[in-house]
Design a protein around this motif. Structure first.
Motif, PDB file in Angstrom:
ATOM      1  N   VAL A 197       0.844  -1.196   0.000  1.00 56.11           N
ATOM      2  CA  VAL A 197       0.000   0.000   0.000  1.00 56.11           C
ATOM      3  C   VAL A 197       0.877   1.243   0.000  1.00 56.11           C
ATOM      4  CG1 VAL A 197      -1.926  -1.094   1.202  1.00 56.11           C
ATOM      5  CG2 VAL A 197      -0.153   0.050   2.524  1.00 56.11           C
ATOM      6  N   ARG A 198       0.352   2.304  -0.577  1.00 60.63           N
ATOM      7  CA  ARG A 198       0.982   3.616  -0.470  1.00 60.63           C
ATOM      8  C   ARG A 198       0.175   4.441   0.526  1.00 60.63           C
ATOM      9  NH1 ARG A 198       5.243   4.633  -3.487  1.00 60.63           N
ATOM     10  NH2 ARG A 198       5.563   3.463  -5.441  1.00 60.63           N
ATOM     11  N   ILE A 199       0.874   5.112   1.418  1.00 64.09           N
ATOM     12  CA  ILE A 199       0.215   5.897   2.457  1.00 64.09           C
ATOM     13  C   ILE A 199      -0.391   7.150   1.841  1.00 64.09           C
ATOM     14  CG2 ILE A 199       0.522   7.076   4.658  1.00 64.09           C
ATOM     15  CD1 ILE A 199       0.918   4.033   4.765  1.00 64.09           C
TER      16      ILE A 199
ATOM     17  N   GLU B 161      -4.126   3.177   9.455  1.00 67.21           N
ATOM     18  CA  GLU B 161      -5.167   2.148   9.516  1.00 67.21           C
ATOM     19  C   GLU B 161      -6.041   2.165   8.279  1.00 67.21           C
ATOM     20  OE1 GLU B 161      -8.855   0.664  12.415  1.00 67.21           O
ATOM     21  OE2 GLU B 161      -7.187   1.829  13.235  1.00 67.21           O
ATOM     22  N   ALA B 162      -6.328   3.366   7.757  1.00 64.84           N
ATOM     23  CA  ALA B 162      -7.158   3.439   6.553  1.00 64.84           C
ATOM     24  C   ALA B 162      -6.496   2.723   5.383  1.00 64.84           C
ATOM     25  CB  ALA B 162      -7.418   4.904   6.198  1.00 64.84           C
TER      26      ALA B 162
ATOM     27  N   ALA C  19      -6.367  -4.903   3.390  1.00 67.62           N
ATOM     28  CA  ALA C  19      -6.598  -6.215   4.009  1.00 67.62           C
ATOM     29  C   ALA C  19      -8.058  -6.465   4.348  1.00 67.62           C
ATOM     30  CB  ALA C  19      -5.745  -6.352   5.268  1.00 67.62           C
ATOM     31  N   GLY C  20      -8.901  -5.443   4.287  1.00 63.49           N
ATOM     32  CA  GLY C  20     -10.319  -5.617   4.595  1.00 63.49           C
ATOM     33  C   GLY C  20     -10.650  -5.236   6.025  1.00 63.49           C
ATOM     34  N   ASN C  21     -11.939  -5.031   6.263  1.00 54.43           N
ATOM     35  CA  ASN C  21     -12.396  -4.580   7.582  1.00 54.43           C
ATOM     36  C   ASN C  21     -12.182  -5.616   8.677  1.00 54.43           C
ATOM     37  OD1 ASN C  21     -13.328  -2.059   6.673  1.00 54.43           O
ATOM     38  ND2 ASN C  21     -15.264  -2.945   5.988  1.00 54.43           N
ATOM     39  N   GLU C  22     -12.183  -6.895   8.313  1.00 48.51           N
ATOM     40  CA  GLU C  22     -12.060  -7.936   9.326  1.00 48.51           C
ATOM     41  C   GLU C  22     -10.626  -8.053   9.850  1.00 48.51           C
ATOM     42  OE1 GLU C  22     -12.978 -12.738   9.888  1.00 48.51           O
ATOM     43  OE2 GLU C  22     -13.672 -11.670   8.107  1.00 48.51           O
ATOM     44  N   THR C  23      -9.653  -7.897   8.971  1.00 49.14           N
ATOM     45  CA  THR C  23      -8.249  -8.087   9.349  1.00 49.14           C
ATOM     46  C   THR C  23      -7.507  -6.769   9.527  1.00 49.14           C
ATOM     47  OG1 THR C  23      -8.225 -10.183   8.139  1.00 49.14           O
ATOM     48  CG2 THR C  23      -6.085  -9.217   8.651  1.00 49.14           C
ATOM     49  N   GLY C  24      -7.904  -5.748   8.791  1.00 50.14           N
ATOM     50  CA  GLY C  24      -7.151  -4.496   8.752  1.00 50.14           C
ATOM     51  C   GLY C  24      -6.864  -3.840  10.091  1.00 50.14           C
ATOM     52  N   PRO C  25      -7.862  -3.667  10.985  1.00 51.77           N
ATOM     53  CA  PRO C  25      -7.577  -3.006  12.266  1.00 51.77           C
ATOM     54  C   PRO C  25      -6.547  -3.730  13.112  1.00 51.77           C
ATOM     55  CG  PRO C  25      -9.936  -2.979  11.822  1.00 51.77           C
ATOM     56  CD  PRO C  25      -9.313  -3.866  10.780  1.00 51.77           C
ATOM     57  N   ALA C  26      -6.679  -5.052  13.235  1.00 57.48           N
ATOM     58  CA  ALA C  26      -5.707  -5.809  14.025  1.00 57.48           C
ATOM     59  C   ALA C  26      -4.340  -5.806  13.355  1.00 57.48           C
ATOM     60  CB  ALA C  26      -6.193  -7.245  14.219  1.00 57.48           C
ATOM     61  N   LEU C  27      -4.309  -5.876  12.022  1.00 57.91           N
ATOM     62  CA  LEU C  27      -3.046  -5.831  11.294  1.00 57.91           C
ATOM     63  C   LEU C  27      -2.343  -4.505  11.536  1.00 57.91           C
ATOM     64  CD1 LEU C  27      -1.132  -7.174   9.255  1.00 57.91           C
ATOM     65  CD2 LEU C  27      -2.498  -6.129   7.424  1.00 57.91           C
TER      66      LEU C  27
ATOM     67  N   VAL D 126       6.007  -2.642  14.996  1.00 55.45           N
ATOM     68  CA  VAL D 126       7.287  -2.714  14.296  1.00 55.45           C
ATOM     69  C   VAL D 126       7.753  -1.315  13.891  1.00 55.45           C
ATOM     70  CG1 VAL D 126       8.468  -3.629  12.256  1.00 55.45           C
ATOM     71  CG2 VAL D 126       6.806  -5.045  13.481  1.00 55.45           C
ATOM     72  N   LEU D 127       6.834  -0.538  13.341  1.00 56.51           N
ATOM     73  CA  LEU D 127       7.208   0.786  12.833  1.00 56.51           C
ATOM     74  C   LEU D 127       7.762   1.708  13.913  1.00 56.51           C
ATOM     75  CD1 LEU D 127       4.221   1.557  10.393  1.00 56.51           C
ATOM     76  CD2 LEU D 127       6.440   0.538   9.856  1.00 56.51           C
ATOM     77  N   VAL D 128       7.258   1.588  15.155  1.00 59.26           N
ATOM     78  CA  VAL D 128       7.676   2.532  16.207  1.00 59.26           C
ATOM     79  C   VAL D 128       9.152   2.398  16.554  1.00 59.26           C
ATOM     80  CG1 VAL D 128       5.388   2.745  17.225  1.00 59.26           C
ATOM     81  CG2 VAL D 128       6.919   0.926  18.015  1.00 59.26           C
ATOM     82  N   TRP D 129       9.789   1.299  16.167  1.00 60.63           N
ATOM     83  CA  TRP D 129      11.224   1.171  16.405  1.00 60.63           C
ATOM     84  C   TRP D 129      12.041   1.908  15.346  1.00 60.63           C
ATOM     85  CZ3 TRP D 129      12.647  -0.556  20.992  1.00 60.63           C
ATOM     86  CH2 TRP D 129      11.774  -1.372  21.705  1.00 60.63           C
ATOM     87  N   TRP D 130      11.378   2.376  14.288  1.00 59.01           N
ATOM     88  CA  TRP D 130      12.066   3.090  13.210  1.00 59.01           C
ATOM     89  C   TRP D 130      11.701   4.576  13.172  1.00 59.01           C
ATOM     90  CZ3 TRP D 130       9.901  -1.087   9.448  1.00 59.01           C
ATOM     91  CH2 TRP D 130      10.632  -2.273   9.585  1.00 59.01           C
ATOM     92  N   ILE D 131      10.400   4.849  13.287  1.00 56.77           N
ATOM     93  CA  ILE D 131       9.911   6.219  13.116  1.00 56.77           C
ATOM     94  C   ILE D 131       8.868   6.521  14.181  1.00 56.77           C
ATOM     95  CG2 ILE D 131      10.308   6.198  10.611  1.00 56.77           C
ATOM     96  CD1 ILE D 131       7.265   5.738  10.286  1.00 56.77           C
ATOM     97  N   THR D 132       8.462   7.787  14.249  1.00 56.40           N
ATOM     98  CA  THR D 132       7.334   8.187  15.090  1.00 56.40           C
ATOM     99  C   THR D 132       6.054   8.030  14.283  1.00 56.40           C
ATOM    100  OG1 THR D 132       8.687   9.792  16.292  1.00 56.40           O
ATOM    101  CG2 THR D 132       6.297  10.059  16.417  1.00 56.40           C
ATOM    102  N   VAL D 133       5.112   7.275  14.837  1.00 59.85           N
ATOM    103  CA  VAL D 133       3.840   7.015  14.148  1.00 59.85           C
ATOM    104  C   VAL D 133       2.731   7.785  14.857  1.00 59.85           C
ATOM    105  CG1 VAL D 133       2.216   5.223  13.409  1.00 59.85           C
ATOM    106  CG2 VAL D 133       4.671   4.713  13.510  1.00 59.85           C
ATOM    107  N   PRO D 134       1.964   8.606  14.125  1.00 57.55           N
ATOM    108  CA  PRO D 134       1.963   8.755  12.656  1.00 57.55           C
ATOM    109  C   PRO D 134       2.795   9.935  12.157  1.00 57.55           C
ATOM    110  CG  PRO D 134       0.017   9.789  13.551  1.00 57.55           C
ATOM    111  CD  PRO D 134       0.792   9.263  14.740  1.00 57.55           C
ATOM    112  N   GLY D 135       3.453  10.673  13.074  1.00 61.65           N
ATOM    113  CA  GLY D 135       4.081  11.936  12.703  1.00 61.65           C
ATOM    114  C   GLY D 135       5.090  11.856  11.577  1.00 61.65           C
ATOM    115  N   ASP D 136       5.839  10.753  11.485  1.00 60.30           N
ATOM    116  CA  ASP D 136       6.894  10.649  10.467  1.00 60.30           C
ATOM    117  C   ASP D 136       6.440  10.005   9.171  1.00 60.30           C
ATOM    118  OD1 ASP D 136       8.640  11.857  12.202  1.00 60.30           O
ATOM    119  OD2 ASP D 136       9.613  10.002  12.854  1.00 60.30           O
ATOM    120  N   LEU D 137       5.204   9.545   9.109  1.00 60.78           N
ATOM    121  CA  LEU D 137       4.698   8.980   7.863  1.00 60.78           C
ATOM    122  C   LEU D 137       4.385  10.094   6.880  1.00 60.78           C
ATOM    123  CD1 LEU D 137       2.277   6.195   9.166  1.00 60.78           C
ATOM    124  CD2 LEU D 137       4.458   5.850   7.994  1.00 60.78           C
TER     125      LEU D 137
END
Length: 375
Positions: A88-90, A95-96, A102-110, A117-128
C-alpha cells in the motif's frame, strides 16, 4: 255387568306404553341433528395434484464425485490460507491504508501489529508521509491477531528503506523480528524485568499514552527486580492491575518499579520485604484488566512522574552472528514472495505471497512454498 272376554285364538291386548314413543322420538331427533350438522360443514377441497419434475441435470468437473441424476448443493469457495503480501501507499491514516488493503475484518488488528514494528524506526503517525510505500507479508488467524512475517517501509522522511523479518534462532523460545543484517529489531533493557519474552507490544513513545512497557510473555515467566529495593505496595486496585507489586529503590533517586498483571503472589511476599537486583520476585500472568498474558513494567519518579524505562535503563541490541546464514536464507525466501510493483496513485494490492506479479484489487491467496515456515 258382563265381563268382556277375549276371543278364542287371539292374544290378549295390552295397554300401550309411552316409553317406546319417547325412545323413538329421541332417536329420530338425534339422527336429524346429525344429518343437519353434516350439511353445515364445508365440502373438503380436492387434493392438489403435485406435478412430477424431472431431476435437474448435473454438470460436474472431471474427477468429481457427483451422482448422476441428483442435483448437487452449491460448493463454497475454498478458504484462502497461507501468507499474503500486501503493498500500500500511504495517503492518510495508517489504519485506513491497511483496512483498504486487508479488509475490515483483518485491517484493524493488522494495523496494531505493524505499528509495533514501525515505532522502532519512526514516530507514528508523525513521520509517515504521503506516498510512503508499506509492504507486509501476513497471515490471518481466526480469533487472533494476524501473523506478520515481514514489514518493509520506504520512508520519505528518513530517506531509506526499513526492513524487519520474523525469524526464530536455533534454541530460542520465540520467533522475533530481525533486520537483514541480523540485528534484533527491539532494544533490550539492561537490566530487564524478563529474560525471555515474545514481543514488546506497548511503548511510552508509541502514541497510545500508555504509562509502561508491555512484554508479551506466557503465564509463569519469571519476573525479576531491576534494582535493589523494598516492596512498598502489593495487590492494589486488583480490578485493573490484577496481582501487582511496587518496589522502591534502596538508594537515590528512589524511583519506583511497578509490575502489573502478575500470577498469584505468595503470602510470604509482604510489604517491607527486601529484594535484590536480578532476584525473581514474581511470575507474569494475565490478571486484572488484561486481554492477553503479558507483563506491564512501569517506572515512577519520587514525585510520581512517569519515566520511560528505555531512557532510565541501559539498552542493547542482539545480533544473530551464529544464526546469520539461516537468517540470510530466510530473508531471501521472504523477498522472493514479494513484489514492489504498485500503482503510482495510492491504491492497495493484496496478492498471494508468491513470485507472481499482482493485479489490481484482491487476488485469492496461496500457501507458502515448501520450506518456508508460517509460524
Amino acid at each position: 255387568m258382563a265381563v268382556k272376554m277375549p276371543v278364542l285364538g287371539q292374544p290378549a291386548r295390552r295397554k300401550s306404553s309411552g316409553f317406546g314413543w319417547v325412545l323413538f322420538l329421541g332417536l329420530a331427533f338425534a339422527a336429524g341433528g346429525y344429518l343437519w350438522h353434516r350439511r353445515q360443514r364445508p365440502a373438503p377441497s380436492p387434493v392438489a395434484q403435485v406435478p412430477v419434475v424431472a431431476p435437474a441435470p448435473v454438470i460436474s468437473a472431471p474427477g468429481s464425485t457427483a451422482v448422476p441424476g441428483l442435483a448437487q448443493a452449491p460448493v463454497a469457495p475454498p478458504v484462502q490460507t497461507g501468507p499474503r503480501f500486501l503493498s500500500v501507499r500511504i495517503d492518510g491514516p495508517l489504519e485506513a491504508a491497511l483496512v483498504a488493503g486487508a479488509g475490515n475484518e483483518t485491517g484493524p488488528a493488522l494495523t496494531q501489529v505493524v505499528k509495533r514494528v514501525l515505532v522502532w524506526w519512526i514516530t507514528v503517525p508523525g513521520d509517515l508521509r504521503k506516498g510512503d510505500l508499506l509492504e507486509v507479508v501476513y497471515e490471518p488467524q481466526p480469533g487472533q491477531e494476524p501473523l506478520v512475517s515481514v514489514v518493509r517501509l520506504q520512508s520519505a522522511k528518513a530517506g531509506r528503506t526499513f526492513e524487519a523479518y520474523r525469524f526464530k534462532p536455533a534454541g530460542s523460545q520465540f520467533a522475533r523480528f530481525y533486520g537483514p543484517d541480523g540485528d534484533d529489531l527491539e532494544l533490550r533493557l539492561d537490566p530487564s524485568p524478563l529474560d525471555s519474552w515474545e514481543q514488546i507490544t506497548s511503548l511510552l513513545k508509541d502514541g497510545r499514552k500508555h504509562k509502561g512497557v508491555d512484554f508479551k510473555a506466557p503465564v509463569g515467566t519469571p519476573v525479576k527486580a531491576t534494582f535493589d529495593g523494598t516492596i512498598t505496595r502489593k495487590n492494589w486496585f486488583f480490578r485493573g492491575n490484577g496481582n501487582s507489586l511496587e518496589v522502591t529503590s534502596s538508594g537515590p533517586p528512589h524511583m519506583k518499579a511497578i509490575f502489573l498483571h502478575l500470577s498469584e503472589l505468595p503470602r510470604t511476599l509482604t510489604i517491607g520485604t527486601k529484594v535484590k537486583k536480578g532476584e525473581v520476585i514474581a511470575h507474569s500472568g494475565n490478571s486484572g484488566h488484561s486481554f492477553a498474558p503479558h507483563l506491564h513494567y512501569q517506572l515512577m519518579s519520587p514525585s510520581d512522574r512517569v519515566l520511560d524505562p528505555f531512557d532510565v535503563h541501559a539498552t542493547q541490541k542482539v545480533n544473530l552472528a551464529a544464526d546469520r546464514p539461516a537468517l540470510t536464507e530466510q530473508v531471501a525466501k521472504w523477498r522472493s514472495m514479494m513484489t514492489t510493483r504498485v500503482a503510482a496513485t495510492p491504491s492497495p494490492a493484496v496478492v498471494p505471497a508468491t513470485t507472481t506479479t499482482p493485479t489490481a484489487g484482491v487476488v485469492p491467496g496461496a500457501t507458502a512454498p515448501a520450506g518456508v515456515p508460517t509460524r
